[in-house]
Design a protein around this motif. Sequence first.
Motif, mmCIF file in Angstrom:
data_model
loop_
_atom_site.group_PDB
_atom_site.id
_atom_site.type_symbol
_atom_site.label_atom_id
_atom_site.label_comp_id
_atom_site.label_asym_id
_atom_site.label_seq_id
_atom_site.Cartn_x
_atom_site.Cartn_y
_atom_site.Cartn_z
ATOM 1 N N VAL A 185 1.220 -1.272 -0.085
ATOM 2 C CA VAL A 185 0.023 0.379 0.237
ATOM 3 C C VAL A 185 0.477 1.583 -0.233
ATOM 4 O O VAL A 185 0.745 1.873 -0.935
ATOM 5 C CB VAL A 185 -1.215 -0.265 1.077
ATOM 6 N N ALA A 186 1.733 1.578 0.740
ATOM 7 C CA ALA A 186 2.499 2.455 1.198
ATOM 8 C C ALA A 186 4.297 2.501 -0.585
ATOM 9 O O ALA A 186 3.244 4.016 -1.135
ATOM 10 C CB ALA A 186 3.893 2.133 1.852
ATOM 11 N N ALA A 187 4.026 1.499 -1.582
ATOM 12 C CA ALA A 187 4.422 1.992 -3.075
ATOM 13 C C ALA A 187 2.929 2.343 -3.794
ATOM 14 O O ALA A 187 3.302 3.253 -4.716
ATOM 15 C CB ALA A 187 4.945 0.683 -3.067
ATOM 16 N N ALA A 188 1.767 1.905 -3.302
ATOM 17 C CA ALA A 188 0.817 2.328 -4.987
ATOM 18 C C ALA A 188 0.771 3.510 -3.969
ATOM 19 O O ALA A 188 -0.140 4.348 -4.688
ATOM 20 C CB ALA A 188 -0.316 0.499 -4.276
ATOM 21 N N CYS A 189 0.404 3.690 -2.681
ATOM 22 C CA CYS A 189 0.582 5.494 -2.414
ATOM 23 C C CYS A 189 1.543 6.414 -3.424
ATOM 24 O O CYS A 189 0.954 7.391 -3.686
ATOM 25 C CB CYS A 189 0.566 5.398 -1.106
ATOM 26 N N GLU A 190 2.717 5.478 -3.399
ATOM 27 C CA GLU A 190 3.583 6.744 -4.131
ATOM 28 C C GLU A 190 3.206 6.591 -5.290
ATOM 29 O O GLU A 190 3.691 7.685 -6.472
ATOM 30 C CB GLU A 190 5.159 6.001 -3.217
ATOM 31 N N VAL A 191 2.725 5.273 -6.428
ATOM 32 C CA VAL A 191 2.714 5.247 -7.413
ATOM 33 C C VAL A 191 1.544 6.856 -8.146
ATOM 34 O O VAL A 191 1.380 6.908 -8.713
ATOM 35 C CB VAL A 191 2.388 4.301 -7.904
ATOM 36 N N THR A 192 0.248 6.317 -7.751
ATOM 37 C CA THR A 192 -1.307 6.752 -7.381
ATOM 38 C C THR A 192 -1.091 8.601 -7.339
ATOM 39 O O THR A 192 -1.398 8.867 -7.717
ATOM 40 C CB THR A 192 -2.595 6.451 -7.063
ATOM 41 N N SER A 193 0.109 8.166 -6.178
ATOM 42 C CA SER A 193 -0.269 10.165 -6.030
ATOM 43 C C SER A 193 -1.742 10.810 -4.810
ATOM 44 O O SER A 193 -1.573 11.236 -4.302
ATOM 45 C CB SER A 193 -0.087 11.020 -6.969
ATOM 46 N N LEU A 194 -1.477 8.966 -4.196
ATOM 47 C CA LEU A 194 -3.178 9.160 -3.445
ATOM 48 C C LEU A 194 -2.515 9.586 -2.034
ATOM 49 O O LEU A 194 -1.313 9.102 -1.241
ATOM 50 C CB LEU A 194 -3.283 7.636 -3.273
ATOM 51 N N GLU A 195 -3.287 10.327 -1.673
ATOM 52 C CA GLU A 195 -2.820 11.145 -0.305
ATOM 53 C C GLU A 195 -3.903 11.049 1.343
ATOM 54 O O GLU A 195 -5.018 10.572 0.936
ATOM 55 C CB GLU A 195 -2.626 13.173 -0.354
ATOM 56 N N LEU A 196 -2.964 9.868 1.914
ATOM 57 C CA LEU A 196 -4.025 8.621 2.464
ATOM 58 C C LEU A 196 -4.159 10.332 4.245
ATOM 59 O O LEU A 196 -3.258 10.612 4.354
ATOM 60 C CB LEU A 196 -3.244 8.212 3.028
ATOM 61 N N PRO A 197 -5.317 9.415 4.627
ATOM 62 C CA PRO A 197 -6.375 10.546 5.806
ATOM 63 C C PRO A 197 -4.707 10.495 6.955
ATOM 64 O O PRO A 197 -4.033 9.483 7.110
ATOM 65 C CB PRO A 197 -7.058 10.204 6.075
#
Length: 465
Positions: free
Chosen positions: A217-229
Amino acid sequence: MTENVSSVSVGTDVLSEEPVVAHPAWGRLKAAVEEIRPAQSKDGSVDFEAEGAPAPEALHAALRRVVAAVEELSPLLPHDAAYHAALVADLDRWAEDGFGVPDFLDSLLAFQPAQQRADGLQHLVVFPMYTQNGNPDRNLEAVVLRMVWPEWLAELERTRYDNPLFCGITFEDFTSGYDTHSAVLFPETIAVREAPERFGWGGIFCDREAARFRRVVAAACEVTSLELPEDARELLADQDRCQQTFVLWDMVHDRTHSHGDLPFDPFMIKQRQPFWMYGLEELRCDLTAFHEGVKLEADGYPQGRDVQYAMLLERLFRFPVTGERRRNYDGLGGQLLFAYLHQHDALRWTDNRLAIDWDLARRTTVRLREEIEHLYRAGIDRPKVVHWFKGYELVSRHLAPHPGSTWAKGPEALDLTLPPRKLVDEVLPDEFPLSMFYEALAKKLKSVIASTEGITARTPARAAA
């Protein structure tokens, strides 16, 4: 289900014992098992006539070392004494029978970890078995594990989510079959002469689930630029908190398989069905865990909010791009969840950036659960094949079927004079291919997912790319 035995008193001396893996006998046991494993065939037997087969004397000597190590370690684990005695007898009989197809039914029946659910309790487990999502062959395996059963979880099981067979567990150490993607210890994987009438436990390694979740998930957030709460970021940074999250999620998910308006045999073990029906069942259980997480959060359990984040992020990012595409029903459930959220504006992919409206996502997830539950309730009154088509319609409203699909053409394209199990042969191995989004994501996450093979809480953090 068996009698509810959420936890029993096992004594403080049992819980404060030295780690089994620190004892020299564990190293000898592990080495001896690794010596036996390469000699085994797919069914667990040993063909001494095969090219490169070991001498019978060498294999007997290795098995004697396994037995000696089990007997040396067993006093550290008095709660497993009956199991270890039966295990030694099964090992001896296997050797006496010339290492044919192993039968460890007696020791399987003696091993009852769900009857002693105490947080931190160790078990030494040795069985010929395959490891789900790992090694498909019934090789001899040895694993040392600890029970995860904190009081807050035991209380929830006693009062809200009765599941007397469920065991949350973590790895201490293991042989090669678990140096894989496998995160379960299930009795049905063990080599026995006949399946028992019912299985008395099922274990899921929450430490492996948590560790791979955090990495992927950490890698996926980086790839997709998803900003988590912020609270989701804090969850992702905390291995122990993730483990607590997964053990709750797993307990509720596992229980849901036998609750609700269900067809007979809700696990569908003895049925041959199109794989999208398995995908809908697994997703239904996850969406129920999500729904219960909402209620738990409202009741003051912080783990409830964590389950919501974990379920969404795991389903959206890891499931669709993990494993091969052949009848990948977990991947299908993740694809369906993504598409449903996207089509209801709870999730947006714009300017190569992913954004999630978390409040809308919660409400939308409830709607998807309601659609699946309606399918189940109506299915009770339908013939099997009609129910399968209704399931196909639900999925295909949100996911594009393969352009070559026979099922997508409707009932008139199938020979309905055939028995239902024959119609399953018309299902394509990848009936609902990945979208362009997931094709791209799969390529970017391929090496990260591969790096989670054999991962545990003790695995060093992955170096930055």
